[in-house]
Design a protein around this motif. Structure first.
Motif, short mmCIF file in Angstrom:
data_model
loop_
_atom_site.label_atom_id
_atom_site.label_comp_id
_atom_site.label_asym_id
_atom_site.label_seq_id
_atom_site.Cartn_x
_atom_site.Cartn_y
_atom_site.Cartn_z
N GLU A 1 0.83 -1.21 0.00
CA GLU A 1 0.00 0.00 0.00
C GLU A 1 0.87 1.26 0.00
O GLU A 1 0.61 2.21 -0.74
CB GLU A 1 -0.90 -0.01 1.22
CG GLU A 1 -1.85 1.17 1.31
CD GLU A 1 -2.71 1.10 2.57
OE1 GLU A 1 -3.89 1.47 2.47
OE2 GLU A 1 -2.21 0.68 3.63
N THR A 2 1.91 1.25 0.84
CA THR A 2 2.79 2.42 0.92
C THR A 2 3.55 2.61 -0.39
O THR A 2 3.70 3.73 -0.88
CB THR A 2 3.77 2.26 2.09
OG1 THR A 2 3.03 2.05 3.30
CG2 THR A 2 4.64 3.49 2.25
N ALA A 3 4.05 1.50 -0.95
CA ALA A 3 4.78 1.60 -2.22
C ALA A 3 3.86 2.10 -3.34
O ALA A 3 4.28 2.92 -4.17
CB ALA A 3 5.37 0.24 -2.58
N ARG A 4 2.63 1.63 -3.37
CA ARG A 4 1.69 2.08 -4.40
C ARG A 4 1.39 3.57 -4.23
O ARG A 4 1.38 4.32 -5.21
CB ARG A 4 0.39 1.27 -4.33
CG ARG A 4 -0.56 1.57 -5.48
CD ARG A 4 -1.84 0.77 -5.40
NE ARG A 4 -2.68 1.19 -4.27
CZ ARG A 4 -3.90 0.71 -4.04
NH1 ARG A 4 -4.41 -0.21 -4.83
NH2 ARG A 4 -4.60 1.13 -3.00
N SER A 5 1.17 3.99 -3.00
CA SER A 5 0.86 5.40 -2.75
C SER A 5 2.03 6.31 -3.15
O SER A 5 1.82 7.46 -3.56
CB SER A 5 0.53 5.62 -1.26
OG SER A 5 -0.63 4.91 -0.90
N ALA A 6 3.25 5.79 -3.01
CA ALA A 6 4.44 6.58 -3.36
C ALA A 6 4.77 6.52 -4.84
O ALA A 6 5.74 7.13 -5.29
CB ALA A 6 5.64 6.07 -2.55
N GLY A 7 3.97 5.78 -5.61
CA GLY A 7 4.21 5.70 -7.05
C GLY A 7 5.14 4.58 -7.45
O GLY A 7 5.55 4.51 -8.63
N GLY A 8 5.47 3.70 -6.52
CA GLY A 8 6.39 2.61 -6.83
C GLY A 8 5.70 1.40 -7.43
O GLY A 8 6.36 0.49 -7.93
N LEU A 9 4.37 1.37 -7.38
CA LEU A 9 3.59 0.28 -7.96
C LEU A 9 2.41 0.87 -8.71
O LEU A 9 2.01 2.01 -8.46
CB LEU A 9 3.08 -0.66 -6.85
CG LEU A 9 4.14 -1.45 -6.08
CD1 LEU A 9 3.50 -2.16 -4.89
CD2 LEU A 9 4.85 -2.45 -6.98
N ALA A 10 1.85 0.09 -9.60
CA ALA A 10 0.74 0.56 -10.42
C ALA A 10 -0.43 0.99 -9.54
O ALA A 10 -0.74 0.34 -8.54
CB ALA A 10 0.30 -0.53 -11.39
N ALA A 11 -1.09 2.06 -9.93
CA ALA A 11 -2.20 2.60 -9.14
C ALA A 11 -3.36 1.62 -9.04
O ALA A 11 -4.12 1.65 -8.07
CB ALA A 11 -2.68 3.92 -9.75
N ASP A 12 -3.50 0.74 -10.04
CA ASP A 12 -4.62 -0.20 -10.04
C ASP A 12 -4.22 -1.58 -9.49
O ASP A 12 -4.96 -2.56 -9.66
CB ASP A 12 -5.22 -0.35 -11.44
CG ASP A 12 -4.20 -0.89 -12.45
OD1 ASP A 12 -2.99 -0.97 -12.10
OD2 ASP A 12 -4.60 -1.23 -13.57
N LEU A 13 -3.08 -1.67 -8.83
CA LEU A 13 -2.63 -2.94 -8.27
C LEU A 13 -3.64 -3.46 -7.25
O LEU A 13 -4.09 -2.72 -6.38
CB LEU A 13 -1.27 -2.77 -7.58
CG LEU A 13 -0.63 -4.05 -7.05
CD1 LEU A 13 -0.06 -4.88 -8.18
CD2 LEU A 13 0.47 -3.72 -6.03
N ASP A 14 -4.02 -4.73 -7.37
CA ASP A 14 -4.94 -5.36 -6.43
C ASP A 14 -4.16 -5.73 -5.16
O ASP A 14 -3.45 -6.74 -5.13
CB ASP A 14 -5.55 -6.62 -7.07
CG ASP A 14 -6.63 -7.25 -6.21
OD1 ASP A 14 -6.57 -7.12 -4.97
OD2 ASP A 14 -7.51 -7.92 -6.77
#
Length: 202
Positions: free
Chosen positions: A150-163
């Motif tokens: 969740e933190t990596a996604r919020s920081a732009g390190g993972l795709a925004a639509d990652l499940d």
């Protein structure tokens, strides 16, 4: 004058003894007598806190979860804060790997924890009283794994639509599988496989 016993210290000593016996010889070996001997106590001192083997084993499972959670979160707050502000994707992946590797048996302490986690989990299949505690061990891992993603996604390190739920489950399965293989004699390149999985995330 009678010696004053600190109940918390005594229970901690008993927990150390139970976990040592279980890690070395398995759940069935952790009798009240064996635990008392391991702790250097009279068996009556153990019976003062625990009525029997099942109660002792449940306490040990709870204590294991508490200790792993304390150890992991001691690193998690620092790493998650860095993860949220890491300036590049590679840095975010490196920090994610660093925290997730806390569940891999990469040193003596983590190897012992992995042995104990898998011992309690497998035993829960035939010992219903252990099942809630085995599930709690899994939930504790899942909570941190989900927070990392969740933190990596919020920081732009993972795709925004990652499940997040799906990927958390996949990562937990990977960490469990790698640690189980390692403690049963096939360690392999655990860190490399974790890194490859993280690199493959969108």
């Amino acid at each position: 004058m009678p010696k004053v016993v600190d109940p918390q210290q005594r229970r901690a000593a008993i927990a150390d003894a139970v976990l040592a016996v279980v890690a070395r010889a398995g759940l069935e070996a952790a009798t009240l007598r064996a635990v008392a001997d391991e702790a250097g106590l009279a068996i009556g001192s153990v019976r003062h806190y625990f009525d029997g083997h099942s109660e002792l084993i449940i306490f040990a499972a709870q204590e294991l979860d508490r200790r792993i959670t304390l150890r992991v979160w001691a690193h998690a707050e620092r790493i998650l804060a860095s993860l949220a502000t890491a300036g590049d994707r590679a840095g975010r992946r490196r920090l994610s790997e660093e925290l997730l590797a806390e569940w891999l048996p990469l040193d003596e302490a983590r190897e012992r924890e992995a042995v104990l986690r898998h011992t309690f989990t497998v035993a829960a299949r035939t010992r219903p009283e252990l099942l809630p505690h085995a599930l709690q061990l899994r939930r504790s891992m899942a909570t941190v794994v989900h927070k990392v993603l969740e933190t990596a996604r919020s920081a732009g390190g993972l795709a925004a639509d990652l499940d997040l739920d799906r990927e958390s489950a996949r990562l937990c399965a990977l960490l469990d599988g790698l640690s189980l293989r390692a403690v049963t004699g096939s360690p392999g390149p655990m860190r490399d496989l974790l890194r490859a999985h993280l690199d493959a995330l969108p």
